[in-house]
Design a protein around this motif. Structure first.
Motif, short mmCIF file in Angstrom:
data_model
loop_
_atom_site.label_atom_id
_atom_site.label_comp_id
_atom_site.label_asym_id
_atom_site.label_seq_id
_atom_site.Cartn_x
_atom_site.Cartn_y
_atom_site.Cartn_z
N ARG A 37 30.80 34.90 93.93
CA ARG A 37 32.12 34.43 93.49
C ARG A 37 32.47 35.05 92.15
O ARG A 37 31.62 35.16 91.26
CB ARG A 37 32.14 32.91 93.39
N LEU A 38 33.73 35.42 92.03
CA LEU A 38 34.23 36.03 90.80
C LEU A 38 35.17 35.03 90.14
O LEU A 38 36.33 34.88 90.56
CB LEU A 38 34.96 37.34 91.12
N ASN A 39 34.68 34.34 89.12
CA ASN A 39 35.46 33.34 88.42
C ASN A 39 36.20 33.97 87.25
O ASN A 39 35.61 34.73 86.47
CB ASN A 39 34.56 32.21 87.91
N ASP A 40 37.46 33.63 87.10
CA ASP A 40 38.26 34.21 86.03
C ASP A 40 37.62 34.02 84.67
O ASP A 40 37.56 34.94 83.86
CB ASP A 40 39.66 33.58 86.02
N GLU A 45 35.10 36.35 79.86
CA GLU A 45 34.02 36.40 78.88
C GLU A 45 33.28 37.73 78.93
O GLU A 45 32.94 38.32 77.91
CB GLU A 45 33.05 35.25 79.13
N TRP A 46 33.05 38.22 80.15
CA TRP A 46 32.29 39.47 80.31
C TRP A 46 33.07 40.67 79.80
O TRP A 46 32.56 41.49 79.04
CB TRP A 46 31.94 39.65 81.79
N LEU A 47 34.33 40.77 80.21
CA LEU A 47 35.13 41.96 79.89
C LEU A 47 35.85 41.86 78.55
O LEU A 47 36.29 42.87 78.01
CB LEU A 47 36.14 42.22 81.00
N GLY A 48 35.98 40.64 78.04
CA GLY A 48 36.61 40.48 76.74
C GLY A 48 38.11 40.73 76.74
O GLY A 48 38.66 41.15 75.72
#
Length: 225
Positions: A37-40, A45-48
């Motif tokens: 699952r890809l949570n917004d 947080e990951w991509l900033g």
């Protein structure tokens, strides 16, 4: 002092493209696994970056078949769809054949040298079992003709369908079945250097069609499960 007009400005299109590339690469290399699952909030947080370019990137990834979205419920990394992969292989093979046909009449010595250098890097990466480097070198090899063709429609089609195939190619280049591509690349270069448009185009299409046995093997594995 006056604030510079460019201060802090990053175009939304650049953010969207960066988000797309980061997510695409993470799916292709297996960092994000099928069904995940890809949570917004996690992606922010990951991509900033904010949700908007991330959602735009996810919509683009859905068009390429790398993610699946059920509006209001979830977005997941798509399992490998063998039917979609076969379709992508057919289209991609045809586009690379077309790229060679359009590029070859004006292909320069420097561009041929770039193909040779890319294939040398490709062979070295395979010898070291460096799948990421092999994929990058393979991209560089085929990218010479794509760039030289200067056909934006062709490039757009490849950008849409190539990511699906990259998931399959990672399997090929991590096994001995990928070693034959080095010789196939050498043959394509030889035909290009000789000015043989028909031969080079046919050899290029055949090179991309070598994914078929791997797709067949994956299909057989699925049927056994």
């Amino acid at each position: 002092m006056p604030v510079p007009q460019s201060r802090g400005l990053v175009s939304r299109s650049l953010l969207r493209e960066n988000a797309y590339q980061a997510l695409r690469d993470a799916i292709v290399d297996g960092t994000l696994t099928p069904g995940e699952r890809l949570n917004d909030s996690d992606l922010v947080e990951w991509l900033g970056i904010s949700r908007t370019p991330i959602r735009e990137a996810l919509a683009r990834l859905e068009q390429t078949g790398l993610v699946r979205t059920k509006p209001g419920r979830y977005t997941i990394v798509s399992p490998l769809d063998l039917r979609a992969a076969r379709g992508a292989q057919s289209v991609t093979a045809a586009m690379h054949e077309l790229a060679v046909r359009e590029a070859l009449p004006n292909l320069s010595r420097a561009e041929l040298d770039a193909m040779r250098a890319a294939n040398t890097r490709f062979a070295d990466a395979l010898a070291r079992n460096d799948v990421d480097a092999a994929l990058a070198a393979d991209d560089a090899f085929h990218g010479v003709a794509v760039t030289a063709a200067a056909n934006q429609a062709l490039r757009a089609v490849l950008e849409q369908f190539t990511p699906v195939l990259r998931r399959v190619e990672r399997l090929r280049f991590s096994s001995l079945s990928g070693r034959g591509s080095v010789a196939q690349h050498d043959r394509i270069i030889e035909l290009c250097a000789a000015g043989d448009v028909e031969g080079a185009a046919t050899a290029t299409r055949a090179n991309w069609q070598t994914l078929a046995p791997l797709l067949d093997a994956l299909a057989a594995d699925d049927s056994d499960d």
